[in-house]
Design a protein around this motif. Structure first.
Motif, PDB file in Angstrom:
ATOM      1  N   ASP A  19       0.872  -1.176  -0.032  1.00 12.75           N
ATOM      2  CA  ASP A  19      -0.040  -0.022   0.030  1.00 12.75           C
ATOM      3  C   ASP A  19       0.735   1.363   0.173  1.00 12.75           C
ATOM      4  O   ASP A  19       0.534   2.236  -0.566  1.00 12.75           O
ATOM      5  CB  ASP A  19      -0.997  -0.132   0.978  1.00 12.75           C
ATOM      6  N   GLU A  56       1.000   4.271  -2.850  1.00 14.54           N
ATOM      7  CA  GLU A  56       0.693   5.636  -2.334  1.00 14.54           C
ATOM      8  C   GLU A  56       1.908   6.464  -2.817  1.00 14.54           C
ATOM      9  O   GLU A  56       1.635   7.613  -3.041  1.00 14.54           O
ATOM     10  CB  GLU A  56       0.674   5.590  -0.673  1.00 14.54           C
ATOM     11  N   TRP A  57       3.058   6.140  -2.773  1.00 18.52           N
ATOM     12  CA  TRP A  57       4.203   6.841  -3.061  1.00 18.52           C
ATOM     13  C   TRP A  57       4.340   6.710  -4.817  1.00 18.52           C
ATOM     14  O   TRP A  57       5.129   7.322  -5.405  1.00 18.52           O
ATOM     15  CB  TRP A  57       5.456   6.215  -2.886  1.00 18.52           C
ATOM     16  N   GLN A  58       3.404   5.907  -5.377  1.00 15.73           N
ATOM     17  CA  GLN A  58       3.447   6.099  -6.981  1.00 15.73           C
ATOM     18  C   GLN A  58       4.686   5.436  -7.459  1.00 15.73           C
ATOM     19  O   GLN A  58       5.140   5.691  -8.418  1.00 15.73           O
ATOM     20  CB  GLN A  58       2.948   7.356  -7.530  1.00 15.73           C
TER      21      GLN A  58
END
Length: 403
Positions: A242, A246-248
């Motif tokens: 995840d 979230e940090w791409q």
């Protein structure tokens, strides 16, 4: 220095041998230093000492020889020497230790393997990934060495890359960041997150050789796979994945993995079925087999992915009816020659027919005929094809009665 679970005699022996040789620095490095500080100052539970890594400003092999001279061969066991820098591993009073010569490195190009040579403890710590992992306890001087403000980041729960080109030098540090952040519950520092964004924005980098543009070096793909394996096998993987999303950062593996809404559900199914998590993760890629080949995952797992794709095509084309009997489903699946793990992998995709696939994997495939060929011959059957047909009939009947 006090390390729970490590006898003081071990540390005293190391200290005595280092001072006898005039070694200026013999320092404990790595996660043990971080975890000891978290335990002492932040009240974290002590998880024990899996290994003790020491950096020596000097000759590690000579230090081992001095230890053997002072302690005797009965206390020093399981000696192994390896590496271009004379790294030695051994046990002292039953405690595993690793001694490595202090070294420094530079990266000749983005993500290439570093060029390493002998250096100082300060230079060795500068090779590390995060500030919280770049601290050392010097046994000779009896002091904590923290040149990069790791204690401050520990206290604030921050995970921070050691320098501005950390990710540029080695993109696998992004996966390592997710591992540590998930395990420790730390937040990634803003400038570190900016490094990741910058790296992903330029990815994949073109590796040029003359006029040709090449794919990423195989060594980088191998390092990415190893970090991902550690994440999936040792860490809170759902939280870590995840964080990467979230940090791409998942485009470092494959762009489509970034847009994979079923990732966690699929991996939970894989764990429930006893499958390795890596192929289940890669099912979310645009071309799972190609990514698996690039990452050099085990060949049998590549075969499962390839067969899983064939199963998905078959399910969309000519499968048995959803309510068909167990024997019909079993025959249809087994006639294709697919590996059972490939069928289980297809279950994680939750197709419309996932229930008969799951029942075949968990129960139907294990059901056998009530008699064996030997039983039939003893009962008067003549050897030949009829015996095989009878055994198949009995097995089908047993499968259908198991509903």
């Amino acid at each position: 220095m006090d390390l729970p679970g490590v006898p003081s005699s071990v540390l005293e022996a190391l200290q005595g041998a280092a001072r006898s040789l005039g070694i200026p620095r013999l320092a404990l490095v790595g996660g043990v230093v971080r975890d000891q500080l978290l335990h002492q100052r932040c009240g974290r539970a002590w998880s024990g000492v899996p290994d003790l890594d020491w950096v020596v400003e000097g000759d590690a092999a000579a230090l081992l020889e001095e230890l053997v001279r002072q302690c005797g061969p009965r206390r020093i066991t399981d000696v192994q020497e390896h590496g271009a820098f004379g790294t030695v591993a051994f046990q002292l009073d039953g405690i595993p230790l690793d001694l490595a010569m202090a070294r420094q490195e530079h990266y000749p190009g983005p993500a290439e393997n570093p060029v390493v040579r002998a250096g100082t403890l300060q230079a060795d710590l500068a090779r590390r990934d995060f500030t919280i992992n770049a601290m050392a306890r010097d046994l000779v001087a009896g002091e904590l060495i923290d040149l990069h403000h790791g204690q401050e980041d520990l206290a604030s729960g921050q995970l921070r890359f050691l320098h501005g080109s950390s990710v540029h030098d080695d993109p696998t540090r992004v996966i390592r960041a997710a591992r540590y952040a998930a395990r420790l519950g730390f937040q990634l520092a803003e400038e570190s997150r900016a490094q990741i964004c910058s790296t992903v924005a330029q990815w994949p980098w073109p590796w040029a050789s003359g006029d040709a543009v090449l794919s990423a070096p195989p060594a980088l793909a191998s390092r990415l796979r190893m970090e991902l394996e550690r994440l999936l096998e040792r860490e809170p993987w759902a939280a870590a994945l995840d964080l990467l999303a979230e940090w791409q950062a998942l485009p470092l593996l494959d762009p489509q993995l970034q847009q994979d809404p079923h990732r966690i559900e699929r991996l939970r199914w894989a764990r429930r079925l006893g499958l390795p998590l890596m192929p289940a993760l890669l099912l979310g890629a645009a071309d799972p087999v190609a990514v698996a080949q690039r990452l050099q995952i085990p060949g049998k797992q590549q075969q499962w992915l390839q067969q899983c794709g064939a199963i998905s095509d078959w399910l969309a084309d000519t499968p048995p009816a959803l309510q068909a009997s167990p024997s019909i489903w079993s025959t249809a699946l087994e006639d294709q020659g697919w590996q059972p793990e490939a069928v289980a992998l297809a279950v994680t995709l939750r197709p419309r027919q996932w229930k008969p696939l799951l029942r075949w994997w968990g129960r139907w495939r294990r059901i056998q005929a009530r008699q064996t060929a030997r039983d039939l011959i003893a009962a008067g059957w003549q050897p030949g094809p009829a015996i095989g047909a009878e055994l198949r009939r009995q097995r089908s009947a047993a499968q259908d009665s198991s509903r």
